[in-house]
Design a protein around this motif. Structure first.
Motif, PDB file in Angstrom:
ATOM      1  N   ASP A  82       0.838  -1.201   0.000  1.00  0.00           N
ATOM      2  CA  ASP A  82       0.000   0.000   0.000  1.00  0.00           C
ATOM      3  C   ASP A  82       0.873   1.251   0.000  1.00  0.00           C
ATOM      4  OD1 ASP A  82      -2.276  -1.627   0.259  1.00  0.00           O
ATOM      5  OD2 ASP A  82      -2.539  -1.187   2.407  1.00  0.00           O
ATOM      6  N   LEU A  83       1.862   1.246   0.874  1.00  0.00           N
ATOM      7  CA  LEU A  83       2.752   2.395   1.022  1.00  0.00           C
ATOM      8  C   LEU A  83       3.466   2.717  -0.288  1.00  0.00           C
ATOM      9  CD1 LEU A  83       4.205   4.489   2.880  1.00  0.00           C
ATOM     10  CD2 LEU A  83       5.904   2.702   3.296  1.00  0.00           C
ATOM     11  N   PHE A  84       4.085   1.705  -0.891  1.00  0.00           N
ATOM     12  CA  PHE A  84       4.848   1.977  -2.106  1.00  0.00           C
ATOM     13  C   PHE A  84       3.963   2.331  -3.290  1.00  0.00           C
ATOM     14  CE2 PHE A  84       8.469   0.570   0.226  1.00  0.00           C
ATOM     15  CZ  PHE A  84       9.456   1.384  -0.295  1.00  0.00           C
ATOM     16  N   MET A  85       2.811   1.744  -3.384  1.00  0.00           N
ATOM     17  CA  MET A  85       1.905   2.124  -4.470  1.00  0.00           C
ATOM     18  C   MET A  85       1.510   3.597  -4.327  1.00  0.00           C
ATOM     19  SD  MET A  85       1.932  -0.442  -6.447  1.00  0.00           S
ATOM     20  CE  MET A  85       0.691   0.033  -7.643  1.00  0.00           C
ATOM     21  N   LYS A  86       1.295   4.053  -3.096  1.00  0.00           N
ATOM     22  CA  LYS A  86       0.953   5.457  -2.869  1.00  0.00           C
ATOM     23  C   LYS A  86       2.154   6.367  -3.162  1.00  0.00           C
ATOM     24  CE  LYS A  86      -1.608   8.933  -1.565  1.00  0.00           C
ATOM     25  NZ  LYS A  86      -2.455   9.541  -2.580  1.00  0.00           N
ATOM     26  N   ILE A  87       3.327   5.954  -2.758  1.00  0.00           N
ATOM     27  CA  ILE A  87       4.529   6.745  -3.044  1.00  0.00           C
ATOM     28  C   ILE A  87       4.663   6.951  -4.548  1.00  0.00           C
ATOM     29  CG2 ILE A  87       7.068   6.686  -3.072  1.00  0.00           C
ATOM     30  CD1 ILE A  87       6.887   5.251  -0.313  1.00  0.00           C
ATOM     31  N   PHE A  88       4.523   5.874  -5.315  1.00  0.00           N
ATOM     32  CA  PHE A  88       4.703   5.954  -6.766  1.00  0.00           C
ATOM     33  C   PHE A  88       3.541   6.656  -7.452  1.00  0.00           C
ATOM     34  CE2 PHE A  88       7.380   1.931  -6.170  1.00  0.00           C
ATOM     35  CZ  PHE A  88       8.505   2.679  -5.871  1.00  0.00           C
ATOM     36  N   GLU A  89       2.382   6.607  -6.853  1.00  0.00           N
ATOM     37  CA  GLU A  89       1.251   7.376  -7.388  1.00  0.00           C
ATOM     38  C   GLU A  89       1.508   8.871  -7.208  1.00  0.00           C
ATOM     39  OE1 GLU A  89      -3.160   8.355  -5.729  1.00  0.00           O
ATOM     40  OE2 GLU A  89      -2.682   6.225  -5.890  1.00  0.00           O
ATOM     41  N   ASP A  90       2.010   9.231  -6.014  1.00  0.00           N
ATOM     42  CA  ASP A  90       2.251  10.641  -5.705  1.00  0.00           C
ATOM     43  C   ASP A  90       3.462  11.219  -6.432  1.00  0.00           C
ATOM     44  OD1 ASP A  90       0.035  10.568  -4.065  1.00  0.00           O
ATOM     45  OD2 ASP A  90       1.173  10.563  -2.186  1.00  0.00           O
ATOM     46  N   ASP A  91       4.484  10.396  -6.650  1.00  0.00           N
ATOM     47  CA  ASP A  91       5.693  10.871  -7.321  1.00  0.00           C
ATOM     48  C   ASP A  91       6.289   9.740  -8.157  1.00  0.00           C
ATOM     49  OD1 ASP A  91       8.022  12.045  -8.201  1.00  0.00           O
ATOM     50  OD2 ASP A  91       8.582  12.834  -6.235  1.00  0.00           O
ATOM     51  N   PRO A  92       5.782   9.539  -9.368  1.00  0.00           N
ATOM     52  CA  PRO A  92       6.268   8.445 -10.219  1.00  0.00           C
ATOM     53  C   PRO A  92       7.770   8.501 -10.496  1.00  0.00           C
ATOM     54  CG  PRO A  92       4.268   9.414 -11.143  1.00  0.00           C
ATOM     55  CD  PRO A  92       4.691  10.288  -9.997  1.00  0.00           C
ATOM     56  N   ASP A  93       8.370   9.671 -10.423  1.00  0.00           N
ATOM     57  CA  ASP A  93       9.808   9.787 -10.667  1.00  0.00           C
ATOM     58  C   ASP A  93      10.640   9.019  -9.639  1.00  0.00           C
ATOM     59  OD1 ASP A  93       9.436  11.328 -12.918  1.00  0.00           O
ATOM     60  OD2 ASP A  93       9.729  13.238 -11.872  1.00  0.00           O
ATOM     61  N   LEU A  94      10.068   8.745  -8.482  1.00  0.00           N
ATOM     62  CA  LEU A  94      10.820   8.023  -7.454  1.00  0.00           C
ATOM     63  C   LEU A  94      11.054   6.559  -7.826  1.00  0.00           C
ATOM     64  CD1 LEU A  94       9.452   9.480  -4.101  1.00  0.00           C
ATOM     65  CD2 LEU A  94      11.432  10.163  -5.450  1.00  0.00           C
ATOM     66  N   LYS A  95      10.301   6.048  -8.773  1.00  0.00           N
ATOM     67  CA  LYS A  95      10.492   4.654  -9.197  1.00  0.00           C
ATOM     68  C   LYS A  95      11.922   4.402  -9.644  1.00  0.00           C
ATOM     69  CE  LYS A  95       5.807   3.776 -10.837  1.00  0.00           C
ATOM     70  NZ  LYS A  95       5.003   3.458 -12.036  1.00  0.00           N
ATOM     71  N   LYS A  96      12.546   5.405 -10.237  1.00  0.00           N
ATOM     72  CA  LYS A  96      13.903   5.226 -10.780  1.00  0.00           C
ATOM     73  C   LYS A  96      14.921   4.864  -9.701  1.00  0.00           C
ATOM     74  CE  LYS A  96      15.213  10.057 -10.458  1.00  0.00           C
ATOM     75  NZ  LYS A  96      14.292  11.141 -10.576  1.00  0.00           N
ATOM     76  N   LEU A  97      14.588   5.111  -8.447  1.00  0.00           N
ATOM     77  CA  LEU A  97      15.508   4.834  -7.351  1.00  0.00           C
ATOM     78  C   LEU A  97      15.465   3.380  -6.887  1.00  0.00           C
ATOM     79  CD1 LEU A  97      14.805   7.995  -5.203  1.00  0.00           C
ATOM     80  CD2 LEU A  97      16.819   7.564  -6.616  1.00  0.00           C
TER      81      LEU A  97
END
Length: 188
Positions: free
Chosen positions: A55-70
């Motif tokens: 849940d946490l990571f899906m929300k993180i990536f929803e809010d800031d998709p650019d963070l996926k690159k990390l």
């Protein structure tokens, strides 16, 4: 680092160095009611740390998709699913770290070295200090969506303070790693 609980010890930590965190300002130490509320609400989330981490990571990536690159599990160009086992594993480790903070609310000093090292490691991965705001907001969102009316305003503020302290400690580790890297560049 001392206690964050009202009336325990003399070295009280007031939060995130006065910085504003998602959901409000950090105030003084946690009240006993907040500690109890945090522990009770954590017990609910801790029943399924893998799902809550997802849940946490899906929300993180929803809010800031650019963070996926990390993240090693967010291969470029691939749609990330909450069923991705690598993400679920990483989310579970993050939830374990949150659990460690909850377990040590009376005295966070045992986890400070771990959080400081995590901060240094995250610096090496290219994490920027402002990313902690996105993660903090996603954590509060995850808590709210999974806890419903158990997430009272008082308990919410307690969670914001706890996350603020964890984030601030990791940021200090990031700063130390940056300082060491910069010192290595300037020393012969």
């Amino acid at each position: 680092m001392g206690t964050i609980v009202e009336g325990e010890g003399t070295d009280q930590v007031n939060g995130y160095g006065g910085e504003k965190e998602p959901g409000g300002e950090h105030g003084g130490p946690l009240t006993q009611e907040q500690v109890l509320g945090i522990k009770e609400t954590w017990a609910v989330l801790a029943q399924d740390p893998i799902e809550r981490g997802a849940d946490l990571f899906m929300k993180i990536f929803e809010d800031d998709p650019d963070l996926k690159k990390l993240f090693y599990f967010a291969d470029e160009g691939r749609e990330l699913s909450r069923e991705d086992q690598r993400m679920r594993s990483h989310g579970e480790r993050v939830m374990e770290a949150v659990g460690a903070a909850v377990d040590n609310l009376g005295d966070l000093s045992p986890i400070v070295p771990v959080l400081t090292e995590l901060g240094a490691l995250h610096y090496k991965y290219g994490v920027q200090p402002n990313y902690f705001d996105t993660v903090g907001a996603a954590l509060i969102y995850t808590l709210e969506t999974n806890l419903g009316d158990k997430m009272t305003p008082d308990v919410r503020q307690g969670w914001v303070q706890v996350y603020g302290i964890v984030g601030a400690t990791m940021k200090k580790g990031m700063q130390q790693a940056m300082d060491q890297q910069n010192m290595g560049k300037t020393c012969p």
